[in-house]
Write a protein that holds these residues in place. Structure first.
Motif, PDB file in Angstrom:
ATOM      1  N   LYS A 251      28.604  24.121 -32.057  1.00  0.00           N
ATOM      2  CA  LYS A 251      27.612  23.753 -31.331  1.00  0.00           C
ATOM      3  C   LYS A 251      27.910  24.479 -29.512  1.00  0.00           C
ATOM      4  O   LYS A 251      28.867  24.173 -29.033  1.00  0.00           O
ATOM      5  CB  LYS A 251      27.534  22.276 -30.709  1.00  0.00           C
ATOM      6  CG  LYS A 251      26.506  21.742 -29.896  1.00  0.00           C
ATOM      7  CD  LYS A 251      26.653  20.308 -29.911  1.00  0.00           C
ATOM      8  CE  LYS A 251      25.206  19.864 -28.970  1.00  0.00           C
ATOM      9  NZ  LYS A 251      25.536  18.333 -28.849  1.00  0.00           N
ATOM     10  N   LYS A 252      26.795  25.087 -29.297  1.00  0.00           N
ATOM     11  CA  LYS A 252      26.798  25.967 -27.988  1.00  0.00           C
ATOM     12  C   LYS A 252      26.703  24.653 -26.713  1.00  0.00           C
ATOM     13  O   LYS A 252      26.083  23.883 -26.959  1.00  0.00           O
ATOM     14  CB  LYS A 252      25.981  26.719 -27.831  1.00  0.00           C
ATOM     15  CG  LYS A 252      26.207  28.220 -28.565  1.00  0.00           C
ATOM     16  CD  LYS A 252      25.287  29.266 -28.210  1.00  0.00           C
ATOM     17  CE  LYS A 252      25.887  30.537 -29.046  1.00  0.00           C
ATOM     18  NZ  LYS A 252      25.045  31.780 -28.734  1.00  0.00           N
ATOM     19  N   SER A 253      27.359  25.183 -25.609  1.00  0.00           N
ATOM     20  CA  SER A 253      27.147  24.336 -24.581  1.00  0.00           C
ATOM     21  C   SER A 253      25.840  24.652 -23.725  1.00  0.00           C
ATOM     22  O   SER A 253      25.279  25.386 -24.388  1.00  0.00           O
ATOM     23  CB  SER A 253      28.156  24.810 -23.356  1.00  0.00           C
ATOM     24  OG  SER A 253      28.094  26.024 -22.912  1.00  0.00           O
ATOM     25  N   LYS A 254      25.641  23.713 -23.022  1.00  0.00           N
ATOM     26  CA  LYS A 254      24.161  23.937 -22.375  1.00  0.00           C
ATOM     27  C   LYS A 254      23.898  25.054 -22.009  1.00  0.00           C
ATOM     28  O   LYS A 254      22.754  25.471 -22.158  1.00  0.00           O
ATOM     29  CB  LYS A 254      24.216  22.703 -21.316  1.00  0.00           C
ATOM     30  CG  LYS A 254      22.828  22.337 -20.599  1.00  0.00           C
ATOM     31  CD  LYS A 254      22.936  21.237 -19.612  1.00  0.00           C
ATOM     32  CE  LYS A 254      21.312  21.012 -19.004  1.00  0.00           C
ATOM     33  NZ  LYS A 254      21.388  20.026 -18.010  1.00  0.00           N
ATOM     34  N   LYS A 255      24.609  25.637 -21.209  1.00  0.00           N
ATOM     35  CA  LYS A 255      24.321  27.065 -20.857  1.00  0.00           C
ATOM     36  C   LYS A 255      24.746  28.057 -21.851  1.00  0.00           C
ATOM     37  O   LYS A 255      24.440  29.260 -21.490  1.00  0.00           O
ATOM     38  CB  LYS A 255      25.174  27.253 -19.539  1.00  0.00           C
ATOM     39  CG  LYS A 255      24.619  26.323 -18.301  1.00  0.00           C
ATOM     40  CD  LYS A 255      25.259  26.589 -17.136  1.00  0.00           C
ATOM     41  CE  LYS A 255      24.810  25.749 -15.803  1.00  0.00           C
ATOM     42  NZ  LYS A 255      25.346  26.047 -14.580  1.00  0.00           N
TER      43      LYS A 255
END
Length: 95
Positions: A57-61
């Protein structure tokens, strides 16, 4: 992890896992790494042919990716070995 004495950290982890879990057992690894496909692929390759379930899962940015790996391992020593293998990936943070 105690970066000054990783051997001591891994020894204590192995002892705690032996005391708190029955083996073989499913174990959940969590790692944070830069969102570099090559680094994420390195982690995937470490768990190839183990039957691991891997979620990313990628971070918000989008700068970082969390990688969760659930795998059935034979004993606490196998857990420590996987942590040591993943530690070779540049910039990885083990949670």
């Amino acid at each position: 992890m105690d970066t000054k004495n990783p051997e001591e950290f891994y020894r204590r982890l192995q002892e705690q896992l032996a005391e708190t879990s029955s083996w073989p057992s499913d174990y959940l690894f969590k790692f944070i790494v830069e969102s570099d496909p090559e680094k994420i692929d390195q982690i995937h390759k470490i768990f190839d042919n183990t039957g691991a379930v891997i979620e990313s899962k990628k971070s918000k940015k989008g700068k970082y990716t969390s990688v969760s790996v659930t795998v059935n391992l034979r004993d606490p020593k196998a857990v420590v070995e996987k942590y040591q293998e993943v530690a070779e990936v540049e910039g990885v943070i083990s949670l």
